[in-house]
Design an enzyme around this catalytic site. Structure first.
Site, PDB file in Angstrom:
ATOM      1  N   CYS A  67      -7.492 -11.160 -25.125  1.00 34.36           N
ATOM      2  CA  CYS A  67      -7.519 -11.844 -23.829  1.00 34.36           C
ATOM      3  C   CYS A  67      -6.141 -11.789 -23.174  1.00 34.36           C
ATOM      4  CB  CYS A  67      -7.945 -13.297 -24.016  1.00 34.36           C
ATOM      5  SG  CYS A  67      -6.750 -14.297 -24.940  1.00 34.36           S
ATOM      6  N   ALA A  70      -3.361 -13.302 -25.144  1.00 33.83           N
ATOM      7  CA  ALA A  70      -2.890 -12.410 -26.208  1.00 33.83           C
ATOM      8  C   ALA A  70      -1.929 -11.362 -25.662  1.00 33.83           C
ATOM      9  CB  ALA A  70      -4.077 -11.737 -26.898  1.00 33.83           C
ATOM     10  N   ARG A 101       1.853 -10.145 -35.475  1.00 30.82           N
ATOM     11  CA  ARG A 101       2.257  -8.820 -34.990  1.00 30.82           C
ATOM     12  C   ARG A 101       3.448  -8.229 -35.753  1.00 30.82           C
ATOM     13  NH1 ARG A 101       0.570  -5.409 -30.846  1.00 30.82           N
ATOM     14  NH2 ARG A 101       2.600  -5.503 -29.860  1.00 30.82           N
ATOM     15  N   HIS A 201      -0.507  -8.569 -19.977  1.00 29.53           N
ATOM     16  CA  HIS A 201       0.730  -7.779 -19.865  1.00 29.53           C
ATOM     17  C   HIS A 201       1.258  -7.818 -18.436  1.00 29.53           C
ATOM     18  CE1 HIS A 201      -1.396  -5.116 -23.098  1.00 29.53           C
ATOM     19  NE2 HIS A 201      -0.800  -6.155 -23.665  1.00 29.53           N
TER      20      HIS A 201
END
Length: 487
Positions: A67, A70, A101, A201
């Site tokens: 999403c 994220a 990550r 992003h």
């Protein structure tokens, strides 16, 4: 494990088209029609992969996407090590994204770095009813008291924040003023925004533009630039990737003034407009800010690929071409220095991996960038696809894939399993959600989001680790004790 019979590109295309048709038969007509646009066989005579992308997933299918939260917190903002990142909302989102990550960093956790810590506002029902602005202000006060060496705070908003209309911008501005201009940055990355983590992003990039660059003022006035300053953009230092890349750039004579954002700092973000060249690794997650810096500050950018010696050499020369002869000579010196090491790695592992077939399904740049590294080892990528790509990602992919390669966008769990059953690769490279499915099927697997607890895979140092890991995955004795469905 793969079929040994050599096939012509025409035969491969026909087989893959038939396979796509068989997979689509399982869907209702409307869903099959929609999914057909996302599946194709690459035709080398065309300039693109001819698949639709960046479209909402079909309700009811098992998508592997994330999403917007994220994409912002987990990818762009989270690795910035000297800031505290608040997951603002219920505890689950912060918990799920906590340290998954493997963004390596240097520093003392809890003192001057905070990357592997989780901060959450832990929304409860009363916060939904009465709002969470006061709670957010109190949390920022507590962070300032407990972690005075933090250089800033970001507020990563989860779904309920957008739904109830909390004013995180007003809280951030007030608290920043209270703490003498300390960066407190609101990020409207609620998970329901957009169709995948890709919009997260973009939102994160825009926030850096508006809340870091536009508010930096004279903070970087004392920064002394050189003709060889570069910024690494879109490398999140997974398993130490950015460090392995930085070594090569510095050895060829460049000065890295910022890492975005693995092992990066808020000061490095503020200093980046002083760079002479932005070196872009993950195009999908950071092309927005590089384009902005090109337009506003006149900073050119170049996309690079440090997976495998062939692509490393090409990228080093491309980067060097933007500078004078000193850097060009430095690039050739670096290439010559590591060539014997790379030849030794290939001599060791290529005989064990030659001819092995690989299918990939990852996010960001990996579905195309790692292809060259596999090819350096004599392996062949027979299928690849992206979780959250846009059309320009697939256009870039045409420079990497071979005629007849199976292409799949936002592939569903069902489709991916059926493709693997029919294509019969020797290795699948994808994410943790797919890992155990394929391993239980008896198919060797590597987790290509965070390197399966290994790495780095970037740079010359990383290629040796990459080759070793692929060999371990494919040639592990355990596969003699189990069978793939087609065996």
């Amino acid at each position: 494990m793969s079929t040994a019979v050599a096939e012509s590109p025409a035969d491969i295309k026909e087989r893959n088209k038939k396979l796509i048709g068989e997979v689509l038969e399982a869907y209702p007509d409307k869903s099959a029609k929609r999914r057909a646009k996302h599946l194709n066989t690459y035709d080398a005579e065309k300039a693109e992969c001819s698949v639709k992308s960046n479209i909402k997933s079909i309700p009811g299918v098992m998508t592997i996407r994330g999403c917007a939260y994220a994409g912002s917190k987990g990818v762009v903002w989270g690795p910035i090590k000297d800031m505290v990142h608040i997951s603002h909302g219920p505890v689950g989102c912060g918990q799920y994204s906590w340290g998954s990550r493997r963004n390596y960093y240097k520093g003392t956790t809890g003192v001057d770095t905070f990357g592997t810590m989780q901060f959450t506002s832990d929304f409860q029902e009363k916060d939904i009813v009465f709002g969470g602005d006061k709670k957010l202000g109190k949390i920022i006060d507590e962070i300032q008291e407990l972690f005075p060496l933090s250089k800033g705070i970001s507020v990563q908003s989860e779904c309920p924040i957008g739904l109830i209309g909390d004013d995180i911008e007003a809280v951030s501005k007030a608290k920043s003023k209270q703490y003498d201009g300390k960066p407190i940055i609101p990020v409207r990355c609620e998970g329901f925004r957009g169709v995948s983590q890709s919009l997260g992003h973009h939102i994160a990039n825009d926030v850096i533009r508006d809340w870091v660059f536009d508010k930096a003022g004279e903070k970087n006035a004392a920064f002394e630039s050189t003709p060889y300053d570069v910024a690494i953009i879109g490398d999140y230092n997974i398993g130490g990737d950015a460090w392995a890349s930085r070594i090569l750039l510095e050895e060829m004579g460049l000065r890295v003034i910022a890492q975005w954002s693995g092992d990066g700092t808020i000061a490095e973000l503020e200093n980046t407009p002083k760079a002479k060249l932005n070196i872009l690794h993950c195009y999908r997650s950071m092309n927005y800010i590089t384009r902005h810096m090109e337009e506003k500050f006149g900073i050119p950018w170049v996309e690079y690929n440090f997976f495998g010696p062939t692509k490393i050499e090409a990228s080093l020369r491309e980067i060097a071409s933007k500078f004078d002869d000193k850097i060009k000579e430095g690039a050739e010196r670096v290439i010559a220095k590591y060539k014997p090491q790379m030849e030794a790695v290939i001599a060791k592992y290529r005989p064990r991996l030659e001819g092995k077939k690989v299918m990939l399904y990852v996010g960001g740049l990996r579905p195309r960038h790692v292809i060259g590294a596999y090819e350096d080892l004599g392996m062949e990528v027979v299928g690849t696809g992206y979780e959250f790509a846009h059309n320009d990602d697939y256009q870039r992919t045409t420079h990497y894939v071979k005629d007849g390669t199976l292409i799949y966008d936002d592939v569903t769990g069902y489709e991916f399993e059926k493709f693997v059953e029919k294509v019969r690769p020797d290795l699948v490279g994808s994410g943790v959600k797919e890992k155990y499915i394929f391993q239980k099927m008896g198919v060797p697997f590597r987790q290509m989001h965070s390197w399966d607890y290994s790495g780095p895979y970037h740079g010359y140092d990383g290629f040796g680790i990459f080759a070793r890991d692929m060999d371990i995955a494919i040639n592990a004795p355990v596969w003699k004790l189990t069978k793939a469905p087609w065996s």
